[in-house]
Design an enzyme around this catalytic site. Structure first.
Site, PDB file in Angstrom:
ATOM      1  N   ASP A   6       0.872  -1.178   0.000  1.00 21.24           N
ATOM      2  CA  ASP A   6       0.000   0.000   0.000  1.00 21.24           C
ATOM      3  C   ASP A   6       0.907   1.225   0.000  1.00 21.24           C
ATOM      4  O   ASP A   6       1.483   1.579   1.022  1.00 21.24           O
ATOM      5  CB  ASP A   6      -0.903  -0.044   1.243  1.00 21.24           C
ATOM      6  CG  ASP A   6      -1.778   1.200   1.366  1.00 21.24           C
ATOM      7  OD1 ASP A   6      -1.800   2.023   0.435  1.00 21.24           O
ATOM      8  OD2 ASP A   6      -2.435   1.345   2.418  1.00 21.24           O
ATOM      9  N   THR A  10       2.509   9.199   2.694  1.00 19.95           N
ATOM     10  CA  THR A  10       3.529   9.369   3.729  1.00 19.95           C
ATOM     11  C   THR A  10       4.316   8.089   3.973  1.00 19.95           C
ATOM     12  O   THR A  10       5.531   8.115   4.130  1.00 19.95           O
ATOM     13  CB  THR A  10       2.883   9.798   5.069  1.00 19.95           C
ATOM     14  OG1 THR A  10       2.044  10.926   4.846  1.00 19.95           O
ATOM     15  CG2 THR A  10       3.939  10.149   6.097  1.00 19.95           C
ATOM     16  N   ILE A  12       4.816   3.727   3.063  1.00 24.90           N
ATOM     17  CA  ILE A  12       4.540   2.557   2.223  1.00 24.90           C
ATOM     18  C   ILE A  12       4.429   1.352   3.158  1.00 24.90           C
ATOM     19  O   ILE A  12       5.367   1.048   3.897  1.00 24.90           O
ATOM     20  CB  ILE A  12       5.646   2.350   1.172  1.00 24.90           C
ATOM     21  CG1 ILE A  12       5.756   3.605   0.288  1.00 24.90           C
ATOM     22  CG2 ILE A  12       5.350   1.109   0.307  1.00 24.90           C
ATOM     23  CD1 ILE A  12       6.868   3.572  -0.736  1.00 24.90           C
ATOM     24  N   LYS A  13       3.242   0.734   3.165  1.00 24.40           N
ATOM     25  CA  LYS A  13       2.985  -0.391   4.060  1.00 24.40           C
ATOM     26  C   LYS A  13       3.034  -1.691   3.278  1.00 24.40           C
ATOM     27  O   LYS A  13       2.509  -1.753   2.162  1.00 24.40           O
ATOM     28  CB  LYS A  13       1.604  -0.257   4.713  1.00 24.40           C
ATOM     29  CG  LYS A  13       1.506   0.735   5.860  1.00 24.40           C
ATOM     30  CD  LYS A  13       1.418   2.183   5.467  1.00 24.40           C
ATOM     31  CE  LYS A  13       0.221   2.540   4.631  1.00 24.40           C
ATOM     32  NZ  LYS A  13       0.247   3.955   4.179  1.00 24.40           N
ATOM     33  N   GLU A  73      -7.492   1.403  -4.482  1.00 23.38           N
ATOM     34  CA  GLU A  73      -7.175   1.600  -3.063  1.00 23.38           C
ATOM     35  C   GLU A  73      -8.346   1.320  -2.112  1.00 23.38           C
ATOM     36  O   GLU A  73      -8.203   0.609  -1.118  1.00 23.38           O
ATOM     37  CB  GLU A  73      -6.709   3.043  -2.908  1.00 23.38           C
ATOM     38  CG  GLU A  73      -6.261   3.400  -1.532  1.00 23.38           C
ATOM     39  CD  GLU A  73      -5.691   4.815  -1.471  1.00 23.38           C
ATOM     40  OE1 GLU A  73      -5.572   5.485  -2.520  1.00 23.38           O
ATOM     41  OE2 GLU A  73      -5.365   5.244  -0.358  1.00 23.38           O
ATOM     42  N   TYR A 140       7.861  12.348  14.023  1.00 26.71           N
ATOM     43  CA  TYR A 140       6.531  11.872  14.415  1.00 26.71           C
ATOM     44  C   TYR A 140       6.480  11.428  15.873  1.00 26.71           C
ATOM     45  O   TYR A 140       5.596  11.824  16.630  1.00 26.71           O
ATOM     46  CB  TYR A 140       6.100  10.727  13.490  1.00 26.71           C
ATOM     47  CG  TYR A 140       4.809  10.061  13.902  1.00 26.71           C
ATOM     48  CD1 TYR A 140       3.585  10.701  13.706  1.00 26.71           C
ATOM     49  CD2 TYR A 140       4.796   8.798  14.502  1.00 26.71           C
ATOM     50  CE1 TYR A 140       2.389  10.111  14.085  1.00 26.71           C
ATOM     51  CE2 TYR A 140       3.598   8.195  14.890  1.00 26.71           C
ATOM     52  CZ  TYR A 140       2.406   8.855  14.670  1.00 26.71           C
ATOM     53  OH  TYR A 140       1.233   8.265  15.057  1.00 26.71           O
TER      54      TYR A 140
HETATM   55  P1  ADP Z   1      -0.853   7.275   3.692  1.00 30.07           P
HETATM   56  O1  ADP Z   1      -1.419   5.967   3.197  1.00 30.07           O
HETATM   57  O2  ADP Z   1      -1.505   8.475   3.102  1.00 30.07           O
HETATM   58  O3  ADP Z   1       0.643   7.305   3.650  1.00 30.07           O
HETATM   59  P2  ADP Z   1      -0.980   6.458   6.473  1.00 30.07           P
HETATM   60  O4  ADP Z   1      -2.175   5.653   6.845  1.00 30.07           O
HETATM   61  O5  ADP Z   1       0.303   5.723   6.285  1.00 30.07           O
HETATM   62  O6  ADP Z   1      -1.294   7.367   5.220  1.00 30.07           O
HETATM   63  O7  ADP Z   1      -0.809   7.572   7.607  1.00 30.07           O
HETATM   64  C1  ADP Z   1       0.181   8.582   7.524  1.00 30.07           C
HETATM   65  C2  ADP Z   1       0.226   9.308   8.869  1.00 30.07           C
HETATM   66  O8  ADP Z   1       0.672   8.400   9.878  1.00 30.07           O
HETATM   67  C3  ADP Z   1       1.219  10.452   8.935  1.00 30.07           C
HETATM   68  O9  ADP Z   1       0.657  11.633   8.409  1.00 30.07           O
HETATM   69  C4  ADP Z   1       1.517  10.543  10.426  1.00 30.07           C
HETATM   70  O10 ADP Z   1       0.529  11.309  11.091  1.00 30.07           O
HETATM   71  C5  ADP Z   1       1.369   9.104  10.892  1.00 30.07           C
HETATM   72  N1  ADP Z   1       2.643   8.361  11.096  1.00 30.07           N
HETATM   73  C6  ADP Z   1       2.738   7.215  11.812  1.00 30.07           C
HETATM   74  N2  ADP Z   1       4.000   6.773  11.867  1.00 30.07           N
HETATM   75  C7  ADP Z   1       4.752   7.656  11.165  1.00 30.07           C
HETATM   76  C8  ADP Z   1       6.150   7.747  10.865  1.00 30.07           C
HETATM   77  N3  ADP Z   1       7.032   6.846  11.302  1.00 30.07           N
HETATM   78  N4  ADP Z   1       6.565   8.772  10.097  1.00 30.07           N
HETATM   79  C9  ADP Z   1       5.689   9.690   9.642  1.00 30.07           C
HETATM   80  N5  ADP Z   1       4.372   9.665   9.908  1.00 30.07           N
HETATM   81  C10 ADP Z   1       3.886   8.662  10.657  1.00 30.07           C
END
Ligand code: ADP
Length: 270
Positions: A6, A10, A12-13, A73, A140
């Protein structure tokens, strides 16, 4: 190996499994370093099956240079949430799902499909950005730790502050105005980073909860499920969202590994 990715704004999972039916492992990379993800995936042989979703999916697919399955998505996220709900024994069939990622997206889903109800630009990215502007802090974990030690009382105006002892027509603990009490401070008062950050978390959490409850109103669903990386180690945000959702008459539900629902959905599509 099967890998679901995914690729968000911010983070990548990744969700991956070596054998069908075996437990799923998880991994996270910063979105600013997609080459690290590519390196990690390329360490597997050509047999690896890859499913990719999220806003940066096509970018990552082109960088990968090997076949991968793209997935929409919202479908991926809802499929992932369905899987996590089954795992945790939740049996209700219809849900409101709020994904608090960089921004916030709100969905209705049941067994037959999902529908996006709306969203708000207030989300985890707002938490990061506004916090940085107010305090200069960009890390964060540092931000959420300081926020947890903060008190919102001097910054946020509650309904009961306005009614000052008189009986208000709505719960006195509802926030009348986020940051709306700052005007009452003396010129010599300075606000601490902790207070400012706690109030930013309050603003994000209450906005997300309120938008979700309003979106849920026409639906007869048991609970509002909250997922997204914005809740990672952020108990204060969870508390705000939970309390505010209940205050507004709905039932919040947080699921373990909810931040990986998109990656799990991409994995399950393989
Ligand atoms: P996306 O799919 O849009 O990347 P996420 O579900 O991954 O969104 O969420 C991103 C949010 O998670 C960031 O805006 C921040 O608030 C939070 N977050 C959690 N862990 C971290 C990290 N290690 N670095 C940056 N942001 C983080």
């Amino acid at each position: 190996v099967k890998i679901g990715v995914d690729a968000g704004g911010t983070l990548i999972k990744l969700a991956y499994t070596y054998n069908q039916g075996e437990s799923i492992s998880f991994k996270t990379f910063p979105a600013l370093q997609p080459e690290e993800v590519v390196k990690w995936i390329q360490a597997f042989d050509d047999e690896a099956e890859i499913g990719i979703t999220g806003g940066k999916a096509s970018l990552l697919q082109s960088m990968l240079g090997r076949p991968s399955l793209g997935m929409v998505e919202f479908e991926a996220t809802c499929n992932g949430v369905r899987y996590l709900l089954r795992q945790s024994g939740v049996t209700e069939e219809a849900h409101i799902l709020t994904n608090v990622g960089t921004g916030t997206s709100i969905h209705y889903f049941d067994q037959s499909g999902q529908k996006r109800l709306g969203g708000t630009g207030v989300g985890g990215g707002t938490l990061m950005g506004l916090s940085q502007v107010l305090t200069g802090i960009t890390d964060y974990h540092e931000l959420i730790q300081l926020a947890a030690a903060g008190d919102r009382d001097r910054i946020d105006l509650k309904v009961k502050h306005i009614y000052q002892g008189a009986e208000p027509p709505i719960p006195g603990d509802l926030t009348a105005s986020n940051f709306g009490r700052v005007f009452a401070l003396a010129a010599t008062d300075t606000l601490s980073k902790e207070e400012l950050l706690a109030s930013v978390v309050g603003l994000v959490g209450e906005t997300v909860a309120t938008a979700s409850v309003l979106a849920a109103t026409p639906y007869d669903s048991a609970s509002i499920i909250f997922v997204g990386s914005s809740f990672i180690q952020n108990d204060l945000l969870k508390e705000v969202v939970e309390g505010y959702t209940r205050l507004r008459g709905a039932t919040p539900l947080f699921i373990e590994n909810g931040e990986y629902s998109g990656a799990i959905g991409a994995l399950l599509s393989l």
